[in-house]
Design an enzyme around this catalytic site. Sequence first.
Site, PDB file in Angstrom:
ATOM      1  N   GLU A   8      -0.591  -9.399  -0.510  1.00  0.00           N
ATOM      2  CA  GLU A   8      -1.998  -9.682  -0.175  1.00  0.00           C
ATOM      3  C   GLU A   8      -2.888  -9.646  -1.422  1.00  0.00           C
ATOM      4  O   GLU A   8      -3.815 -10.446  -1.563  1.00  0.00           O
ATOM      5  CB  GLU A   8      -2.474  -8.681   0.884  1.00  0.00           C
ATOM      6  CG  GLU A   8      -1.736  -8.877   2.206  1.00  0.00           C
ATOM      7  CD  GLU A   8      -1.982  -7.764   3.210  1.00  0.00           C
ATOM      8  OE1 GLU A   8      -1.681  -6.594   2.873  1.00  0.00           O
ATOM      9  OE2 GLU A   8      -2.464  -8.048   4.312  1.00  0.00           O
ATOM     10  N   ALA A  13       0.855  -1.178   0.000  1.00  0.00           N
ATOM     11  CA  ALA A  13       0.000   0.000   0.000  1.00  0.00           C
ATOM     12  C   ALA A  13       0.896   1.235   0.000  1.00  0.00           C
ATOM     13  O   ALA A  13       2.055   1.176   0.442  1.00  0.00           O
ATOM     14  CB  ALA A  13      -0.895  -0.007   1.233  1.00  0.00           C
ATOM     15  N   GLY A  60       0.676  -5.063   1.006  1.00  0.00           N
ATOM     16  CA  GLY A  60      -0.563  -5.128   0.235  1.00  0.00           C
ATOM     17  C   GLY A  60      -0.376  -5.769  -1.132  1.00  0.00           C
ATOM     18  O   GLY A  60      -1.328  -6.300  -1.700  1.00  0.00           O
ATOM     19  N   GLU A  95       4.895  -5.123   7.024  1.00  0.00           N
ATOM     20  CA  GLU A  95       4.147  -4.062   7.720  1.00  0.00           C
ATOM     21  C   GLU A  95       4.652  -3.830   9.146  1.00  0.00           C
ATOM     22  O   GLU A  95       4.600  -2.720   9.663  1.00  0.00           O
ATOM     23  CB  GLU A  95       2.658  -4.405   7.769  1.00  0.00           C
ATOM     24  CG  GLU A  95       1.938  -4.276   6.434  1.00  0.00           C
ATOM     25  CD  GLU A  95       1.935  -5.550   5.616  1.00  0.00           C
ATOM     26  OE1 GLU A  95       2.778  -6.447   5.869  1.00  0.00           O
ATOM     27  OE2 GLU A  95       1.093  -5.653   4.706  1.00  0.00           O
TER      28      GLU A  95
HETATM   29  C1  HXC Z   1       5.000   4.240  -1.394  1.00  0.00           C
HETATM   30  C2  HXC Z   1       6.868   3.262  -2.272  1.00  0.00           C
HETATM   31  C3  HXC Z   1       6.522   2.026  -1.697  1.00  0.00           C
HETATM   32  C4  HXC Z   1       5.306   1.954  -0.950  1.00  0.00           C
HETATM   33  C5  HXC Z   1       8.371   1.779  -2.758  1.00  0.00           C
HETATM   34  N1  HXC Z   1       8.020   3.056  -2.916  1.00  0.00           N
HETATM   35  N2  HXC Z   1       7.483   1.123  -2.022  1.00  0.00           N
HETATM   36  N3  HXC Z   1       6.119   4.370  -2.104  1.00  0.00           N
HETATM   37  N4  HXC Z   1       4.598   3.089  -0.809  1.00  0.00           N
HETATM   38  N5  HXC Z   1       4.870   0.825  -0.406  1.00  0.00           N
HETATM   39  C6  HXC Z   1       8.739   4.103  -3.656  1.00  0.00           C
HETATM   40  C7  HXC Z   1       9.976   4.573  -2.903  1.00  0.00           C
HETATM   41  O1  HXC Z   1       9.639   5.530  -1.916  1.00  0.00           O
HETATM   42  C8  HXC Z   1      10.776   5.167  -4.014  1.00  0.00           C
HETATM   43  O2  HXC Z   1      10.275   6.434  -4.344  1.00  0.00           O
HETATM   44  C9  HXC Z   1      10.463   4.250  -5.202  1.00  0.00           C
HETATM   45  O3  HXC Z   1       9.232   3.592  -4.879  1.00  0.00           O
HETATM   46  C10 HXC Z   1      11.517   3.166  -5.392  1.00  0.00           C
HETATM   47  O4  HXC Z   1      11.708   2.510  -4.151  1.00  0.00           O
HETATM   48  P1  HXC Z   1      13.139   2.330  -3.470  1.00  0.00           P
HETATM   49  O5  HXC Z   1      12.892   2.059  -2.023  1.00  0.00           O
HETATM   50  O6  HXC Z   1      14.045   3.460  -3.812  1.00  0.00           O
HETATM   51  O7  HXC Z   1      13.647   1.020  -4.228  1.00  0.00           O
HETATM   52  P2  HXC Z   1      14.607  -0.122  -3.680  1.00  0.00           P
HETATM   53  O8  HXC Z   1      15.766   0.480  -2.930  1.00  0.00           O
HETATM   54  O9  HXC Z   1      14.878  -0.973  -4.868  1.00  0.00           O
HETATM   55  O10 HXC Z   1      13.765  -0.926  -2.601  1.00  0.00           O
HETATM   56  C11 HXC Z   1      12.625  -1.626  -3.010  1.00  0.00           C
HETATM   57  C12 HXC Z   1      11.802  -2.037  -1.779  1.00  0.00           C
HETATM   58  C13 HXC Z   1      11.481  -0.802  -0.916  1.00  0.00           C
HETATM   59  C14 HXC Z   1      12.569  -3.087  -0.943  1.00  0.00           C
HETATM   60  C15 HXC Z   1      10.523  -2.691  -2.311  1.00  0.00           C
HETATM   61  O11 HXC Z   1      10.937   0.216  -1.770  1.00  0.00           O
HETATM   62  C16 HXC Z   1      10.517  -1.043   0.193  1.00  0.00           C
HETATM   63  O12 HXC Z   1      10.882  -1.597   1.227  1.00  0.00           O
HETATM   64  N6  HXC Z   1       9.262  -0.601   0.005  1.00  0.00           N
HETATM   65  C17 HXC Z   1       8.254  -0.664   1.032  1.00  0.00           C
HETATM   66  C18 HXC Z   1       7.742  -2.061   1.214  1.00  0.00           C
HETATM   67  C19 HXC Z   1       6.696  -2.093   2.309  1.00  0.00           C
HETATM   68  O13 HXC Z   1       6.941  -1.734   3.454  1.00  0.00           O
HETATM   69  N7  HXC Z   1       5.479  -2.483   1.946  1.00  0.00           N
HETATM   70  C20 HXC Z   1       4.360  -2.535   2.869  1.00  0.00           C
HETATM   71  C21 HXC Z   1       3.617  -1.243   2.833  1.00  0.00           C
HETATM   72  S1  HXC Z   1       2.330  -1.201   4.059  1.00  0.00           S
HETATM   73  P3  HXC Z   1      11.252   7.689  -4.589  1.00  0.00           P
HETATM   74  O14 HXC Z   1      10.303   8.810  -4.805  1.00  0.00           O
HETATM   75  O15 HXC Z   1      12.118   7.803  -3.376  1.00  0.00           O
HETATM   76  O16 HXC Z   1      12.021   7.291  -5.825  1.00  0.00           O
HETATM   77  C22 HXC Z   1       1.125  -2.116   3.396  1.00  0.00           C
HETATM   78  C23 HXC Z   1      -0.105  -2.216   4.250  1.00  0.00           C
HETATM   79  C24 HXC Z   1      -0.899  -3.438   3.879  1.00  0.00           C
HETATM   80  O17 HXC Z   1       1.211  -2.646   2.358  1.00  0.00           O
HETATM   81  C25 HXC Z   1      -2.324  -3.250   4.198  1.00  0.00           C
HETATM   82  C26 HXC Z   1      -2.965  -2.321   3.266  1.00  0.00           C
HETATM   83  C27 HXC Z   1      -3.040  -2.805   1.848  1.00  0.00           C
END
Ligand code: HXC
Length: 258
Positions: free
Chosen positions: A112, A65, A109, A132
């Site tokens: 999921e 998400a 998400g 998360e």
């Molecule tokens: C918003 C995101 C994002 C996310 C990545 N980006 N994941 N933006 N929400 N979930 C954005 C980054 O901010 C970045 O933007 C660009 O995408 C590229 O990501 P990087 O982190 O620079 O890439 P990388 O170093 O290759 O790392 C990839 C990654 C990492 C390991 C996937 O991005 C990451 O850990 N993302 C978050 C994963 C996460 O926590 N997901 C769960 C979310 S909570 P910029 O602008 O800086 O280039 C969730 C709740 C579930 O999902 C319930 C509700 C559905």
Amino acid sequence: MNAPMVKTEVRGRVALITLDRPKALNALNNALIDELGEALRKFDSDENIGAIVLTGSDKAFAAGADIGAMQDWNYIDVYKQDYLGGNWEALMRTRKPVIAAVAGYALGGGCELAMQCDFIIAADNARFGQPEIKLGVIPGFGGTQRLPRAIGKAKAMDLILTGRMMDAEEAERAGLVARVVPVERLLDEALEAAETIASYSLPSVLMAKECVNTAYEGALAETLMFERRNFHALFATEDQKEGMKAFVEKRKPNFKHR
Ligand code: HXC
């Protein structure tokens, strides 16, 4: 008007839906989910379509998400909009089979969403996880319910409590994915499977899907709501704000309640 974040095309009796928000690794926000819901409804009611493939890019199916969008929300915001209801559940209302073709990250998400599909075909570069917990929240979109059903309690607890990722090989061994194929074969393999399904008699396909879901998803409706409300409740904590803010600011979170 904003550029579409979901692309669609039709190949014979198969519909292909592609998540296309590359700059954010297909992070899921309400607008993208509304587009996805619309596409699913359109194809589900189209007589010429027998199966659907849902995919992302080679780098990400979806990285979760949209953390930036969620970071400032509080409990009342998420409860009032019943965040993760509505179009977030469009896949659950889709009667025709949907195959998730997953390459790259399927996290939070994103994982999921893949699990809401009927089965997952993974590319060899796919990585699955429920990170998360690192943000001070929990999986709120079915992860705490579907992951243990798919891979068993031990591994589901491991992934959900540590937030670690698993690669495609581990995901196949664990039973989360149906097949693993080289990344360059992913779409062909998923489309071929969908074509095969679409060549059969639709009523038998629909019934087969419904029957498997009855075995697999029995009682899910209530447990999913329990999960969603707990997910909402975490937006009342300072640690959720800190966890999501830290991600956006690209630093480690400093959780207060440890
Ligand atoms: C918003 C995101 C994002 C996310 C990545 N980006 N994941 N933006 N929400 N979930 C954005 C980054 O901010 C970045 O933007 C660009 O995408 C590229 O990501 P990087 O982190 O620079 O890439 P990388 O170093 O290759 O790392 C990839 C990654 C990492 C390991 C996937 O991005 C990451 O850990 N993302 C978050 C994963 C996460 O926590 N997901 C769960 C979310 S909570 P910029 O602008 O800086 O280039 C969730 C709740 C579930 O999902 C319930 C509700 C559905």
